[in-house]
Structures are given as C-alpha cells and as structure tokens.
Design an enzyme around this catalytic site. Structure first.
Site, PDB file in Angstrom:
ATOM      1  N   LYS A  22       0.846  -1.217   0.000  1.00 16.85           N
ATOM      2  CA  LYS A  22       0.000   0.000   0.000  1.00 16.85           C
ATOM      3  C   LYS A  22       0.868   1.250   0.000  1.00 16.85           C
ATOM      4  CE  LYS A  22      -1.643   1.637   4.080  1.00 16.85           C
ATOM      5  NZ  LYS A  22      -1.308   3.051   4.352  1.00 16.85           N
ATOM      6  N   ASN A  23       1.859   1.267   0.882  1.00 13.52           N
ATOM      7  CA  ASN A  23       2.634   2.503   1.033  1.00 13.52           C
ATOM      8  C   ASN A  23       3.633   2.720  -0.105  1.00 13.52           C
ATOM      9  OD1 ASN A  23       1.178   3.080   3.277  1.00 13.52           O
ATOM     10  ND2 ASN A  23       2.740   2.464   4.755  1.00 13.52           N
ATOM     11  N   CYS A 119      -4.908  13.426  11.996  1.00 10.20           N
ATOM     12  CA  CYS A 119      -5.503  12.112  11.812  1.00 10.20           C
ATOM     13  C   CYS A 119      -5.399  11.333  13.096  1.00 10.20           C
ATOM     14  CB  CYS A 119      -4.875  11.394  10.638  1.00 10.20           C
ATOM     15  SG  CYS A 119      -3.758  10.123  11.080  1.00 10.20           S
ATOM     16  N   ARG A 124       0.479  15.048  12.592  1.00 11.88           N
ATOM     17  CA  ARG A 124       1.050  14.840  11.263  1.00 11.88           C
ATOM     18  C   ARG A 124       1.051  16.078  10.372  1.00 11.88           C
ATOM     19  NH1 ARG A 124      -1.315   9.303   9.031  1.00 11.88           N
ATOM     20  NH2 ARG A 124       0.731   8.949   8.214  1.00 11.88           N
ATOM     21  N   ASP A 308       4.501   0.841  12.077  1.00 13.01           N
ATOM     22  CA  ASP A 308       3.335   0.140  11.529  1.00 13.01           C
ATOM     23  C   ASP A 308       3.202  -1.294  12.042  1.00 13.01           C
ATOM     24  OD1 ASP A 308       2.771   2.422  10.135  1.00 13.01           O
ATOM     25  OD2 ASP A 308       3.641   1.732   8.251  1.00 13.01           O
ATOM     26  N   ARG A 400      -8.333  -0.168   4.544  1.00 12.13           N
ATOM     27  CA  ARG A 400      -7.314   0.725   3.984  1.00 12.13           C
ATOM     28  C   ARG A 400      -6.013  -0.023   3.724  1.00 12.13           C
ATOM     29  NH1 ARG A 400      -7.144   6.575   6.623  1.00 12.13           N
ATOM     30  NH2 ARG A 400      -5.802   6.725   4.821  1.00 12.13           N
TER      31      ARG A 400
HETATM   32  N1  EPU Z   1       6.167  14.853  10.200  1.00 16.91           N
HETATM   33  C1  EPU Z   1       6.318  16.191  10.458  1.00 16.91           C
HETATM   34  N2  EPU Z   1       6.311  17.068   9.396  1.00 16.91           N
HETATM   35  C2  EPU Z   1       6.171  16.636   8.113  1.00 16.91           C
HETATM   36  C3  EPU Z   1       6.041  15.261   7.860  1.00 16.91           C
HETATM   37  C4  EPU Z   1       6.043  14.381   8.932  1.00 16.91           C
HETATM   38  O1  EPU Z   1       6.422  16.594  11.599  1.00 16.91           O
HETATM   39  O2  EPU Z   1       6.183  17.481   7.194  1.00 16.91           O
HETATM   40  C5  EPU Z   1       6.155  13.914  11.341  1.00 16.91           C
HETATM   41  C6  EPU Z   1       4.786  13.216  11.441  1.00 16.91           C
HETATM   42  O3  EPU Z   1       3.878  14.013  12.154  1.00 16.91           O
HETATM   43  C7  EPU Z   1       5.122  11.926  12.130  1.00 16.91           C
HETATM   44  C8  EPU Z   1       6.534  11.626  11.639  1.00 16.91           C
HETATM   45  O4  EPU Z   1       7.046  12.850  11.097  1.00 16.91           O
HETATM   46  O5  EPU Z   1       5.150  12.111  13.522  1.00 16.91           O
HETATM   47  C9  EPU Z   1       6.594  10.549  10.570  1.00 16.91           C
HETATM   48  O6  EPU Z   1       5.859  10.938   9.442  1.00 16.91           O
HETATM   49  P1  EPU Z   1       6.212  10.475   7.966  1.00 16.91           P
HETATM   50  O7  EPU Z   1       6.104  11.666   7.082  1.00 16.91           O
HETATM   51  O8  EPU Z   1       7.478   9.707   7.966  1.00 16.91           O
HETATM   52  O9  EPU Z   1       5.020   9.480   7.673  1.00 16.91           O
HETATM   53  P2  EPU Z   1       3.977   9.527   6.505  1.00 16.91           P
HETATM   54  O10 EPU Z   1       4.643   9.739   5.200  1.00 16.91           O
HETATM   55  O11 EPU Z   1       2.857  10.430   6.877  1.00 16.91           O
HETATM   56  C10 EPU Z   1       4.182   6.962   6.030  1.00 16.91           C
HETATM   57  C11 EPU Z   1       3.231   5.809   5.955  1.00 16.91           C
HETATM   58  C12 EPU Z   1       2.722   5.463   7.337  1.00 16.91           C
HETATM   59  C13 EPU Z   1       3.932   5.114   8.213  1.00 16.91           C
HETATM   60  C14 EPU Z   1       4.919   6.285   8.218  1.00 16.91           C
HETATM   61  C15 EPU Z   1       6.179   5.988   8.997  1.00 16.91           C
HETATM   62  C16 EPU Z   1       2.246   6.063   3.775  1.00 16.91           C
HETATM   63  C17 EPU Z   1       1.052   6.367   2.950  1.00 16.91           C
HETATM   64  N3  EPU Z   1       2.119   6.160   5.092  1.00 16.91           N
HETATM   65  O12 EPU Z   1       3.416   8.040   6.562  1.00 16.91           O
HETATM   66  O13 EPU Z   1       1.902   4.315   7.195  1.00 16.91           O
HETATM   67  O14 EPU Z   1       3.492   4.836   9.510  1.00 16.91           O
HETATM   68  O15 EPU Z   1       5.284   6.612   6.871  1.00 16.91           O
HETATM   69  O16 EPU Z   1       6.804   4.859   8.512  1.00 16.91           O
HETATM   70  O17 EPU Z   1       3.299   5.732   3.245  1.00 16.91           O
HETATM   71  C18 EPU Z   1       0.310   2.732   7.866  1.00 16.91           C
HETATM   72  O18 EPU Z   1       0.496   2.147   6.790  1.00 16.91           O
HETATM   73  O19 EPU Z   1      -0.305   2.218   8.833  1.00 16.91           O
HETATM   74  C19 EPU Z   1       0.833   4.086   8.016  1.00 16.91           C
HETATM   75  C20 EPU Z   1       0.347   4.961   8.906  1.00 16.91           C
END
Ligand code: EPU
Length: 421
Positions: A22-23, A119, A124, A308, A400
């Site tokens: 998915k990711n 969320c 986030r 995750d 999801r």
């Molecule tokens: N963060 C910030 N600022 C930003 C971006 C992120 O502070 O601009 C913080 C977030 O608030 C969070 C941390 O950084 O506390 C990690 O966020 P990240 O951006 O790495 O995660 P993401 O891209 O929003 C993806 C996966 C998540 C997975 C995380 C970490 C997808 C669609 N989602 O999210 O997947 O947990 O990376 O590995 O790729 C799941 O599949 O259950 C899921 C939540």
C-alpha cells in the site's frame, strides 16, 4: 456496517500470499503524473480503499486510468493536459494524497491541494514537505484549508536537509526534484523499502537519482519523464502482520515470498520472544510458542522497528511471560488500540510515549472498535487468541491496508467471519 466476528481461539496453519505494498503504490501512482510521454503500467497493485482513493485523485487531475482488477494492474495515462486541483473530499479521506503536490507542481507549474486534516494517529503536519518544495523554488501560499504551490518558471535544484526522515516529505521532494533544473541533494532522507521502490520506478522513467537506500539522495533533474511498466514491491507490513499471528501458540504460518531484509527488526523481536523463524526457498515460516518471553521494543524510522508493526506486537507482549515496554518514537498518538485491548483483558500503563504492558494475559472476547488500520489488525490477532466471541467494528480502517484479511485468516484455519450488520 461490516463487523469481523471471531469465535474462540484457533490454530493457524498454512501459507499466505501477500499483496503489493500500500505505502509503495500510493507514491508510485502519484509519480505517474510526471510521465508526459507514454502510459505507465503498474502491476501487483493492492485493491485496497486507499488505492482507489489515489486512483480517484489522479482522475480528478485529468489523468486517464484503466484498472484490471483480476490482473491487479492499472494503466495510467498522464500524457494529456492536466488540471491542478486535488479535491477536498479525497484529500480529507486519505492524507497520503498530499504526495501529488510535488509531481503536479513540477510537471505543470501549479498545484492546489486541500490540507489533509490531523488524523487518528497524531497531528502529522506537512511542514517538511512544504519547506523542501520551497527550497526548490516553489512559492507556497497557505490558505488555511488549502495550499497553492506555484512554480511558473520551473524548479531549481538545491540542497535540502530534512529535520526528520519523513517518508512522505522525502517522496514529495524527490518526485519534484526529478524535473528541477540542476542537482538536488536530499540529506536525512527516509530509507524505507517503499522509497526504494519509488526510486526504481522514477529511474526507469528516465530520472537520475542516486543513493537509494541511504540517507543522502542526489537527483540530477531531467526535462521530461516517460511512462513505464513497474511491479510494486511486496507489502512488508502485511507480511509482518502474518508473522506476528504465526508467533503465537502452536500456529505455523509460511508467508510466501516474504522479503527477510525488509523485516529484520521484527524478525529479531519474534526470535527473541521465542518464536521460531525459518527462511525457506519460497518464503518465511513462523512457528509459535505458548511461552513467549517479554521484551522491550521501540519504534524508529527504517531500518529501525516500524511503527506500523507496533500495535500488532503489543498483543504478543500482552501474551508474554512478564512486563514489556513499547516506546513509540514516530507518531505521538498511536496507542489508542490499547484501550480496546484493555476491554479484552490487557493491563497496561502509559507514561508519555511509552506503555508498560503486563504479560500472562488471558485474552477474553469483547466487542472492540478499530482506531487505525494497524490497530484493526492487532485487535483481530488478539481475538484469534481470546476465549469466547470477539467482534471488531470500524472495518473501514482495516480495508485501507489489508486485502481480504478475514479470508486469508480463515484459509489458515481461523474461525472468523465478516458480516454485514
Ligand atoms: N512529520 C512532520 N512534518 C512533516 C512530515 C512528517 O512533523 O512534514 C512527522 C509526522 O507528524 C510523524 C513523523 O514525522 O510524527 C513521521 O511521518 P512520515 O512523514 O514519515 O510518515 P507519513 O509519510 O505520513 C508513512 C506511511 C505510514 C507510516 C509512516 C512511517 C504512507 C502512505 N504512510 O506516513 O503508514 O506509519 O510513513 O513509517 O506511506 C500505515 O500504513 O499504517 C501508516 C500509517
């Protein structure tokens, strides 16, 4: 409203096939926006609700899609004139829609994206995405509930140091930088297998990215990219979820074609807890243990233990022989499933971003609500090991990230049903 109903603990035995990630598929679909020449053909796509939302986001931007569900294949045509606005209804349904911003502004010079709300698993923010794009010369206007991104004269390569190795920010900046003028260096970049899969796709399209799998990515901009065929990498979190299910009692599950390198920290935890893990030619086999040992775990960005997999492993900790700790370093609010597990008999105490879980739990069936997609999986695993009947609600979360989870478990011997209420 659908519910999962599980009756009494079941012995799980057999093999299970895992979907495409998915990711990985979500940013790869976003990257098809960059293909101004020729169609992209993406195979091994998982038929999950998040996948369908991203497909709708692309269609809203005037990309043409053709999905062949029986082949798990989607053809995306981005060769026409694109529009610029990812609509509110879609972005609020799925936060990951934000990754269309980078490729859209790089390809067309303008993007208007609704802001993803906070969320269930934390605030986030997207500050790192925006700061990175600004460094590439994108002018960002924040209007509160939507963001406009302008780059009328194209993007310019730059050095970008991420304060945190955010997965989404790395993807957004990386995709934008492929079409920037000159060289971009992203340091402290995320190293997840899903990032590597995206880089493989982009490089096949004609991008020039080096450093995949390391924290420094160097991107030499090119003037246009080409649609190509790409097979999405296997979902390491779905694989890991079945590994956790296999680690309990006398279960014995082979996860077909599972990739060991993608799940090292989880495998390490399972072995330390007393599960038996063997690496066979066609997959990874996990055999359970009735006497799991307690363990302390903390989540980290890849290659650390994945957030995750955190909620699934808390179930193992509750079944283990002593007190265990789980520390969550990635998201600030990812312990909501613990209140639900508590209804099934799990005792825990939270101190900041750490929970202490008492072991030797006799899980008992209860009616519980999923609070995010990984929570949904952990409640189901708990239900499979509980006495009596467990009912899991809020399956929109499960859908999801897990394709036909109940069916895969029932094929392994679980007494589980999905019913419509
Ligand atoms: N963060 C910030 N600022 C930003 C971006 C992120 O502070 O601009 C913080 C977030 O608030 C969070 C941390 O950084 O506390 C990690 O966020 P990240 O951006 O790495 O995660 P993401 O891209 O929003 C993806 C996966 C998540 C997975 C995380 C970490 C997808 C669609 N989602 O999210 O997947 O947990 O990376 O590995 O790729 C799941 O599949 O259950 C899921 C939540």
């Amino acid at each position: 409203m659908d519910q999962i109903v599980i009756n009494d603990s079941s012995h799980l035995k057999g093999q299970v096939k895992i979907e495409g990630s998915k990711n990985a598929v979500l940013p790869i679909l976003a990257a098809t926006i960059l293909a101004s020449n020729d169609q992209s053909v993406i195979t091994n796509v998982p038929l999950l609700s998040d996948f369908y939302i991203m497909k709708s986001v692309l269609e809203s931007l005037n990309l043409k899609t053709q999905l062949n569900e029986s082949k798990n294949e989607i053809v995306v045509d981005a060769t026409g004139e694109l529009t610029h606005e990812a609509p509110f209804e879609l972005v609020t349904k799925m936060r990951a829609s934000i990754v269309v911003m980078g490729p859209l502004v790089a390809r067309t010079g303008y993007a208007k994206i609704s802001l993803p709300g906070g969320c269930a698993i934390g605030e986030r923010p997207i500050d790192l995405h925006l700061k990175g794009l600004e460094k590439l010369g994108v002018k960002i206007e924040d209007h509160g509930d939507f963001i406009e991104a302008f780059a009328k004269n194209g993007l310019i390569g730059n050095n970008i140091n991420l304060d945190f190795p955010s997965v989404g920010a790395t993807q957004n900046i990386l995709m934008a930088a492929t079409l920037a003028d000159g060289i971009t260096v992203i340091s402290n970049a995320a190293k997840e297998p899903e990032i590597i899969d995206l880089i493989n796709f982009l490089n096949k399209m004609g991008a020039k990215i080096i450093g995949k799998g390391t924290s420094t990515l160097t991107i030499t901009g090119v003037s246009s990219l080409l649609g190509v065929t790409h097979n999405v990498v296997q979902d390491r979190i779905e694989a890991g979820t079945f590994m956790v299910a296999g680690a309990i009692g006398n279960n014995d599950i082979k996860i077909l074609d599972a990739i060991k390198e993608h799940n090292e920290p989880l495998i390490d935890v399972l072995i330390k807890m007393g599960a038996s893990v063997s690496f066979e030619e066609d997959g990874i086999r996990v055999k359970g243990n009735y006497e799991l040992k307690s363990i302390n775990v903390e989540t980290e960005p890849y290659p650390g233990f994945p957030t995750d997999m955190q909620s699934q492993v808390t179930v193992l900790q509750a079944l283990s022989d002593g007190q265990s700790q789980m520390k969550e370093n990635v998201f600030e609010n990812r312990f909501m499933h613990m209140q639900e597990l508590n209804k099934m008999g799990v005792n825990f105490r939270q101190e900041g971003n750490t929970i202490k879980i008492n072991g030797s739990t006799h899980l008992k069936g209860a009616e519980v609500d999923a609070t995010d997609l990984r929570a949904a999986a952990s409640l189901i695993i708990a239900g499979l090991n509980a006495s009596g009947k467990t009912v899991v609600n809020n399956l929109k979360y499960l859908d999801r990230g897990y394709f036909k989870f109940h069916k895969k478990l029932s094929d392994l011997g679980a007494n589980i049903q999905r019913i419509s209420k």
